[in-house]
Enzyme design. Structure first.
Site, PDB file in Angstrom:
ATOM      1  N   LYS A  22     -39.732   8.906   0.480  1.00 56.98           N
ATOM      2  CA  LYS A  22     -39.618   9.621   1.753  1.00 56.98           C
ATOM      3  C   LYS A  22     -38.183  10.054   2.007  1.00 56.98           C
ATOM      4  O   LYS A  22     -37.919  11.202   2.358  1.00 56.98           O
ATOM      5  CB  LYS A  22     -40.083   8.708   2.897  1.00 56.98           C
ATOM      6  CG  LYS A  22     -39.732   9.233   4.282  1.00 56.98           C
ATOM      7  CD  LYS A  22     -40.168   8.290   5.389  1.00 56.98           C
ATOM      8  CE  LYS A  22     -39.224   7.166   5.705  1.00 56.98           C
ATOM      9  NZ  LYS A  22     -38.059   7.505   6.569  1.00 56.98           N
ATOM     10  N   ASN A  23     -37.246   9.117   1.826  1.00 55.59           N
ATOM     11  CA  ASN A  23     -35.865   9.408   2.210  1.00 55.59           C
ATOM     12  C   ASN A  23     -35.132  10.307   1.220  1.00 55.59           C
ATOM     13  O   ASN A  23     -33.995  10.707   1.474  1.00 55.59           O
ATOM     14  CB  ASN A  23     -35.092   8.103   2.446  1.00 55.59           C
ATOM     15  CG  ASN A  23     -35.555   7.429   3.733  1.00 55.59           C
ATOM     16  OD1 ASN A  23     -36.296   8.038   4.522  1.00 55.59           O
ATOM     17  ND2 ASN A  23     -35.144   6.195   3.934  1.00 55.59           N
ATOM     18  N   CYS A 126     -32.725   5.298  19.367  1.00 54.65           N
ATOM     19  CA  CYS A 126     -33.717   5.000  18.338  1.00 54.65           C
ATOM     20  C   CYS A 126     -34.019   3.506  18.395  1.00 54.65           C
ATOM     21  O   CYS A 126     -33.193   2.729  18.879  1.00 54.65           O
ATOM     22  CB  CYS A 126     -33.076   5.410  17.017  1.00 54.65           C
ATOM     23  SG  CYS A 126     -33.785   4.738  15.562  1.00 54.65           S
ATOM     24  N   ARG A 131     -27.401   4.782  16.642  1.00 56.23           N
ATOM     25  CA  ARG A 131     -27.366   5.836  15.636  1.00 56.23           C
ATOM     26  C   ARG A 131     -26.682   7.122  16.115  1.00 56.23           C
ATOM     27  O   ARG A 131     -27.317   8.167  16.244  1.00 56.23           O
ATOM     28  CB  ARG A 131     -28.785   6.126  15.115  1.00 56.23           C
ATOM     29  CG  ARG A 131     -29.429   4.874  14.550  1.00 56.23           C
ATOM     30  CD  ARG A 131     -30.802   5.127  14.009  1.00 56.23           C
ATOM     31  NE  ARG A 131     -30.785   5.642  12.657  1.00 56.23           N
ATOM     32  CZ  ARG A 131     -31.870   5.975  11.970  1.00 56.23           C
ATOM     33  NH1 ARG A 131     -33.052   5.849  12.519  1.00 56.23           N
ATOM     34  NH2 ARG A 131     -31.788   6.431  10.748  1.00 56.23           N
ATOM     35  N   ASP A 317     -33.399  -1.253   4.731  1.00 57.04           N
ATOM     36  CA  ASP A 317     -34.813  -0.868   4.821  1.00 57.04           C
ATOM     37  C   ASP A 317     -35.752  -1.897   4.183  1.00 57.04           C
ATOM     38  O   ASP A 317     -36.974  -1.727   4.238  1.00 57.04           O
ATOM     39  CB  ASP A 317     -35.038   0.509   4.186  1.00 57.04           C
ATOM     40  CG  ASP A 317     -34.420   1.630   5.001  1.00 57.04           C
ATOM     41  OD1 ASP A 317     -34.034   1.384   6.155  1.00 57.04           O
ATOM     42  OD2 ASP A 317     -34.332   2.765   4.480  1.00 57.04           O
ATOM     43  N   ARG A 409     -45.729   6.895   8.876  1.00 57.78           N
ATOM     44  CA  ARG A 409     -44.514   7.694   8.692  1.00 57.78           C
ATOM     45  C   ARG A 409     -43.907   7.471   7.314  1.00 57.78           C
ATOM     46  O   ARG A 409     -43.229   8.351   6.788  1.00 57.78           O
ATOM     47  CB  ARG A 409     -43.462   7.306   9.738  1.00 57.78           C
ATOM     48  CG  ARG A 409     -43.845   7.647  11.136  1.00 57.78           C
ATOM     49  CD  ARG A 409     -42.723   7.344  12.083  1.00 57.78           C
ATOM     50  NE  ARG A 409     -41.587   8.228  11.802  1.00 57.78           N
ATOM     51  CZ  ARG A 409     -40.509   8.312  12.556  1.00 57.78           C
ATOM     52  NH1 ARG A 409     -40.404   7.594  13.631  1.00 57.78           N
ATOM     53  NH2 ARG A 409     -39.525   9.132  12.236  1.00 57.78           N
TER      54      ARG A 409
HETATM   55  C1  EPZ Z   1     -30.803   6.682   6.330  1.00 57.48           C
HETATM   56  O1  EPZ Z   1     -30.610   6.842   7.726  1.00 57.48           O
HETATM   57  C2  EPZ Z   1     -32.266   6.382   6.137  1.00 57.48           C
HETATM   58  N1  EPZ Z   1     -33.074   7.480   6.650  1.00 57.48           N
HETATM   59  C3  EPZ Z   1     -32.625   5.089   6.852  1.00 57.48           C
HETATM   60  O2  EPZ Z   1     -33.976   4.782   6.590  1.00 57.48           O
HETATM   61  C4  EPZ Z   1     -31.765   3.951   6.301  1.00 57.48           C
HETATM   62  O3  EPZ Z   1     -32.034   2.774   7.018  1.00 57.48           O
HETATM   63  C5  EPZ Z   1     -30.286   4.325   6.452  1.00 57.48           C
HETATM   64  O4  EPZ Z   1     -30.024   5.607   5.814  1.00 57.48           O
HETATM   65  C6  EPZ Z   1     -29.339   3.298   5.846  1.00 57.48           C
HETATM   66  O5  EPZ Z   1     -29.650   3.119   4.490  1.00 57.48           O
HETATM   67  C7  EPZ Z   1     -33.326   8.527   5.883  1.00 57.48           C
HETATM   68  O6  EPZ Z   1     -32.849   8.653   4.752  1.00 57.48           O
HETATM   69  C8  EPZ Z   1     -34.220   9.575   6.442  1.00 57.48           C
HETATM   70  P1  EPZ Z   1     -26.767   6.126   8.109  1.00 57.48           P
HETATM   71  P2  EPZ Z   1     -29.273   7.448   8.280  1.00 57.48           P
HETATM   72  O7  EPZ Z   1     -26.184   7.351   8.688  1.00 57.48           O
HETATM   73  O8  EPZ Z   1     -28.744   8.435   7.326  1.00 57.48           O
HETATM   74  C9  EPZ Z   1     -23.905   4.729  11.634  1.00 57.48           C
HETATM   75  C10 EPZ Z   1     -36.217   4.241   7.149  1.00 57.48           C
HETATM   76  O9  EPZ Z   1     -36.758   3.202   7.603  1.00 57.48           O
HETATM   77  N2  EPZ Z   1     -23.556   6.132  11.898  1.00 57.48           N
HETATM   78  O10 EPZ Z   1     -26.413   5.772   6.707  1.00 57.48           O
HETATM   79  O11 EPZ Z   1     -29.545   7.855   9.669  1.00 57.48           O
HETATM   80  C11 EPZ Z   1     -25.353   4.412  11.962  1.00 57.48           C
HETATM   81  O12 EPZ Z   1     -25.550   4.214  13.342  1.00 57.48           O
HETATM   82  C12 EPZ Z   1     -34.901   4.737   7.713  1.00 57.48           C
HETATM   83  O13 EPZ Z   1     -36.705   4.930   6.263  1.00 57.48           O
HETATM   84  C13 EPZ Z   1     -22.554   6.414  12.796  1.00 57.48           C
HETATM   85  O14 EPZ Z   1     -21.942   5.515  13.381  1.00 57.48           O
HETATM   86  O15 EPZ Z   1     -28.341   6.157   8.282  1.00 57.48           O
HETATM   87  C14 EPZ Z   1     -25.575   3.170  11.140  1.00 57.48           C
HETATM   88  O16 EPZ Z   1     -25.046   2.057  11.824  1.00 57.48           O
HETATM   89  C15 EPZ Z   1     -34.469   4.006   8.930  1.00 57.48           C
HETATM   90  N3  EPZ Z   1     -22.233   7.729  13.036  1.00 57.48           N
HETATM   91  C16 EPZ Z   1     -24.722   3.434   9.896  1.00 57.48           C
HETATM   92  O17 EPZ Z   1     -23.808   4.468  10.266  1.00 57.48           O
HETATM   93  C17 EPZ Z   1     -22.882   8.749  12.396  1.00 57.48           C
HETATM   94  O18 EPZ Z   1     -22.537   9.913  12.659  1.00 57.48           O
HETATM   95  C18 EPZ Z   1     -25.491   3.898   8.677  1.00 57.48           C
HETATM   96  O19 EPZ Z   1     -26.393   4.918   9.056  1.00 57.48           O
HETATM   97  C19 EPZ Z   1     -23.887   8.439  11.459  1.00 57.48           C
HETATM   98  C20 EPZ Z   1     -24.214   7.123  11.222  1.00 57.48           C
END
Ligand code: EPZ
Length: 430
Positions: A22-23, A126, A131, A317, A409
């Site tokens: 998915k991701n 969320c 996030r 995850d 999902r």
């Molecule tokens: C991706 O989300 C995945 N989603 C998530 O999977 C996964 O948990 C996550 O990466 C971490 O591996 C998809 O690929 C669609 P991040 P993403 O930006 O990209 C912070 C699932 O269950 N952050 O790497 O949104 C954020 O809050 C989902 O399939 C900021 O602070 O995650 C988090 O604490 C859930 N500012 C950390 O970084 C930003 O601008 C990592 O989030 C962006 C992120």
């Protein structure tokens, strides 16, 4: 609303085909906005999130044909889908769509790169954490974009001649912000260097696809990604990589129930850390020509401590699923979540099944119990939901998992895959 009814206690034996990730599929689909040619993706999982993103891309002008036909194919595992965006019909991604699926915010990168402007709703909060999107905005600003936030929307505008390559170091690792910056930089003038980039396999998959489209991306999978801008991208055909989270989830289910299952079409190299952790917990995991074989060795489940980290660390995850497994271990384990601040919503639900878990800040202390007992439960995100399914498979009696739409999902044909391996799992519609 559908529910999943599980009668626990059976071992899992057989073959589980692993779907496309998915991701990886979501950012790959979004990459179709970068070209007027057709991007063909194979092995796209049939999931609610994929269907949702198709609707969002349709709004931007992407013509979508499933297996060469325009109508959606309602059955069959992972599909081949053709995405063609001759012209961008709309550079606005509205709140009603972005608030339903976070990853749709990522359209901001390609829209800005190809059209010079994008108006994308802020995704909002969320279930697993706040996030924010600050890293996306800083990264795009480093490429020369002017960013303004107005009425809940991000208005991004590229300089007159287009985005400009630059060196940028992310202060924190973000998968989504790495995807977006990489996509935006493919069409920028000059070279972009992204430092402290996410190293997840899905980032590598996107880079490979972008390169097949004519981009010049190198270093994906390491902390530094270099993108030499090109004037346009073409179509390509690309196969979505196997889902490492689905792989890890079923491996944990087998470790929990006992049995012998081959996870077909997957690759252990995508989740080495999680597999090593599972081996320490007592599962035997071997690579086979068709995928991975998981056997529970009969010595019970050993307690293992884990800390979630960006790739190649233990994935957030899989945290909930591993916690479900640890509820039956023969001792005490500690599970620390470092990626999302609110990703312990499954704790109270696992407690309903008899688990003994206490929380202290970002760490859960899990004291293994000798039995879990079925109960009605529900969860607020898809990984938490599937952790309850895993627990239910090993619990005595009946477990009912409510709010199945979370599972839909991210897990393709979950109940069918489990039932074929001997589990008693049934979807009940009201
Ligand atoms: C991706 O989300 C995945 N989603 C998530 O999977 C996964 O948990 C996550 O990466 C971490 O591996 C998809 O690929 C669609 P991040 P993403 O930006 O990209 C912070 C699932 O269950 N952050 O790497 O949104 C954020 O809050 C989902 O399939 C900021 O602070 O995650 C988090 O604490 C859930 N500012 C950390 O970084 C930003 O601008 C990592 O989030 C962006 C992120």
């Amino acid at each position: 609303m559908d529910r999943i009814k599980i009668s626990g206690g059976n071992e899992l034996r057989g073959i589980i085909p692993i779907s496309g990730a998915k991701n990886a599929a979501l950012p790959l689909m979004i990459a179709s906005l970068l070209t007027s040619d057709t991007l063909t993706l194979e092995n796209v999982p049939h999931l609610a999130d994929v269907e949702g993103l198709m609707r969002i891309l349709g709004n931007h002008g992407v013509d979508i044909a499933v297996n060469g036909r325009r109508e959606r194919q309602e059955d069959g595992y992972s599909r081949t889908i053709h995405f063609t965006c001759r012209t961008i019909a709309d550079t606005t991604a509205p709140y009603e769509l972005v608030s339903k699926m976070r990853a749709s915010f990522w359209v901001i990168g390609p829209l800005l790169a190809r059209e010079g402007r994008a108006r994308v709703s802020l995704p909002g909060g969320c279930a697993i954490g706040t996030r924010p999107v600050d890293l996306f905005l800083e990264g795009l600003a480093a490429l020369g974009a002017e960013i303004e936030i107005d009425g809940g929307y991000v208005n991004a505008t590229a300089p007159k001649g287009g985005l400009i390559g630059n060196h940028y170091r992310f202060p924190k690792v973000s998968v989504g912000a790495t995807h977006v910056m990489m996509m935006a930089a493919t069409l920028a003038n000059g070279t972009t260097v992204i430092e402290n980039a996410a190293r997840e396999p899905e980032v590598v998959d996107l880079a490979n696809c972008l390169n097949a489209m004519g981009a010049k991306v190198s270093g994906a999978g390491s902390k530094t990604i270099t993108i030499e801008g090109v004037t346009s991208l073409s179509g390509a055909r690309h196969r979505v990589l196997p889902d490492r989270i689905e792989t890890g989830t079923y491996a944990m289910a087998v470790a929990m129930t006992g049995g012998d299952v081959t996870l077909e079409g997957t690759d252990g190299a995508l989740l080495e850390n999680a597999l090593d952790t599972l081996r320490q917990a007592g599962a035997e995991i071997t690579e086979t020509p068709s995928g991975l074989r998981v056997v529970r060795n009969g010595n019970g489940i050993q307690p293992v401590d884990v800390v979630t980290e960006p790739f190649p660390g233990f994935p957030t995850d899989l945290q909930a699923q591993f916690m479900a497994l640890m509820t039956r271990s023969s001792g005490v384990s500690h599970i620390t979540e470092t990626i999302f601040e609110n990703r312990f919503m499954h704790v109270q639900e696992l407690a309903r099944l008899g688990a003994r878990i206490s929380l202290s800040g970002q760490m859960a202390r899990v004291e293994g119990v000798s039995r879990l007992k079925g109960a009605p439960v529900m969860a607020t995100d898809l990984r938490a939901s599937v952790s309850l399914v895993i627990a239910g498979l090993a619990a005595e009696g009946e477990t009912i998992v409510n709010r199945v739409y979370h599972l839909d999902r991210g897990f393709e044909r979950l109940e069918e895959k489990l039932t074929r391996c001997g589990a008693v799992v049934q979807r009940v519609s009201e």
